[in-house]
Design an enzyme around this catalytic site. Structure first.
Site, mmCIF file in Angstrom:
data_model
loop_
_atom_site.group_PDB
_atom_site.id
_atom_site.type_symbol
_atom_site.label_atom_id
_atom_site.label_comp_id
_atom_site.label_asym_id
_atom_site.label_seq_id
_atom_site.Cartn_x
_atom_site.Cartn_y
_atom_site.Cartn_z
ATOM 1 C CG HIS A 101 -1.695 1.721 5.376
ATOM 2 N ND1 HIS A 101 -0.999 0.558 5.177
ATOM 3 C CD2 HIS A 101 -1.811 1.855 6.715
ATOM 4 C CE1 HIS A 101 -0.711 0.011 6.349
ATOM 5 N NE2 HIS A 101 -1.187 0.791 7.300
ATOM 6 N N GLY A 355 -3.985 -5.081 6.026
ATOM 7 C CA GLY A 355 -3.337 -3.842 5.631
ATOM 8 C C GLY A 355 -2.339 -4.083 4.522
ATOM 9 C CB CYS A 356 -0.094 -1.799 2.685
ATOM 10 S SG CYS A 356 -1.334 -0.725 1.936
ATOM 11 C CB THR A 357 2.808 -4.420 6.096
ATOM 12 O OG1 THR A 357 1.999 -4.066 7.225
ATOM 13 C CG2 THR A 357 3.427 -3.161 5.513
#
Length: 382
Positions: A101, A355-357
């Site tokens: 992350h 970010g990861c999302t």
């Protein structure tokens, strides 16, 4: 008493022994790993570190636990772990790092490395996190270049490149073919389907037809997760090498990403991936490839094929830089640049990231609430 000469000879032979054990000659790469934040627990991450250390990588584990064979750098939580990881990279205490992350700045995307199920073939997915640009087609063009750099650093002399059949694929293909026609050495993959071409179908993903599969980072993220965990029901990533290194022109830190559900085998492979990139001189390879692409007119090709970023204003100057630790999520990627510049106009220093999302805006903690309200009022946030 051992003399300096004898000590030097001993270290040299130890390095040679490590190299022979791993099939390479040279010193052990030094890789940091942060352990906090995993949904599978810190013990899972520690197990991955131990697997990598047993294969000849010098691992510095950043977390709350310690184990023989690993150097431990204690950190209370993920935020402190990231700070210590970045400090170790800045001080050249380690050659690279693996973490979860991590919000890369715009311009950086990560190149995943997966094992495809049909034939057990390795393939690089360009990209899996981060974003190479705020424009979709520009990002895919840059992702192709980043994927080639990574594959070459891993020993593939002329990696084949295919473009996933998604929105923007045809524009990206035309742009890459124009770059190749201008002199950049680019080898295109041929689809396994009867009609061929360098635009890849789902069959090609499963078979690993290209060495480098070009896509946008959110699609690449989904593909990487599915290929890593399809045998486990999605709750444990068991296969592959993680989401890969952040690559971008001028970016000189080797930081690789794993997921919060990456299992110990994937974490170990991610550390080995980092070590392989160090041995393959990733930064030198990148410098050569960027120079060759610029010579072939990369900037002009991107400008020709990119779409106009909605609401952008190239004249807006950034306020004085501040430490940005808060993150605002939920912004559409095409609006990211305009949203950052809107905050600049309000006197708030902000940075874009991924970010990861999805996309994030990074801002100082004391400005976060006001910035969110401004972005909601202007329709950038729900």
């Amino acid at each position: 008493m051992v003399t300096k000469t004898e000590e030097f000879i001993a270290k040299t032979f130890m390095a040679m022994a490590d190299g022979l054990a791993m099939g390479t000659i040279g010193p052990r790469p030094k890789i940091a790993l942060t352990g906090m934040g995993s949904e599978l627990g810190e013990n899972n991450v520690l197990a991955g570190a131990l697997l990598a250390a047993q294969k000849g990588v010098d691992v510095s584990y950043i977390g709350t636990q310690e184990h023989d064979g690993l150097r431990t750098v204690f950190a209370a939580d993920a935020q402190e772990g990231h700070r210590k990881m970045e400090a170790m990279l800045e001080a050249h205490e380690v050659d690279g790092a693996v973490t979860m992350h991590f919000p890369f700045p715009i311009g950086i995307s990560t190149i995943a490395r997966v094992v495809t199920p049909a034939r057990g073939r390795q393939m690089f997915i360009a990209a899996a996190t981060g974003t190479a640009g705020t424009d979709r087609v520009e990002s895919m063009i840059r992702n192709a270049l980043y994927g080639v750099i990574t594959a070459k650093a891993c020993g593939i002399f002329r990696p084949s490149v295919g473009i996933l059949n998604i929105d923007g694929a045809r524009q990206a293909e035309r742009a890459l073919r124009e770059l190749a026609a201008n002199g950049y050495d680019l080898r295109f993959a041929e689809s396994s389907r009867a009609d061929g071409g360098s635009v890849m179908r789902g069959n090609d993903v499963l078979q690993g037809t290209p060495d480098v599969l070009v896509t946008d980072s959110l699609t690449g993220n989904v593909l990487t997760k599915m290929l890593a965990s399809y045998t486990t029901g999605g709750i444990f990533e068991a296969m592959g090498f993680g989401y890969g290194p952040g690559i971008g022109e001028g970016y000189d830190k080797l930081i690789l990403i794993v997921s919060r559900v990456s299992g110990a085998p994937v974490i170990a492979q991610a550390i080995a991936y980092a070590a392989e990139l160090i041995r393959g001189q990733i930064f030198q390879v990148g410098a050569r490839e960027f120079a060759a692409a610029r010579k072939a007119g990369l900037a002009a090709v991107i400008e020709k094929y990119k779409t106009v970023v909605r609401g952008s204003d190239g004249e807006t100057a950034a306020p004085p830089k501040e430490v940005v630790t808060a993150q605002l999520v939920g912004i559409e990627i095409m609006d990211l640049e305009a949203a950052v510049k809107l905050l600049w106009k309000q006197g708030m220093y902000a940075e874009s990231g991924m970010g990861c999302t999805g996309p994030v805006i990074r801002i100082a903690e004391n400005n976060a609430a006001a910035a969110r309200m401004i972005l909601q009022q202007k329709g950038y946030l729900a």
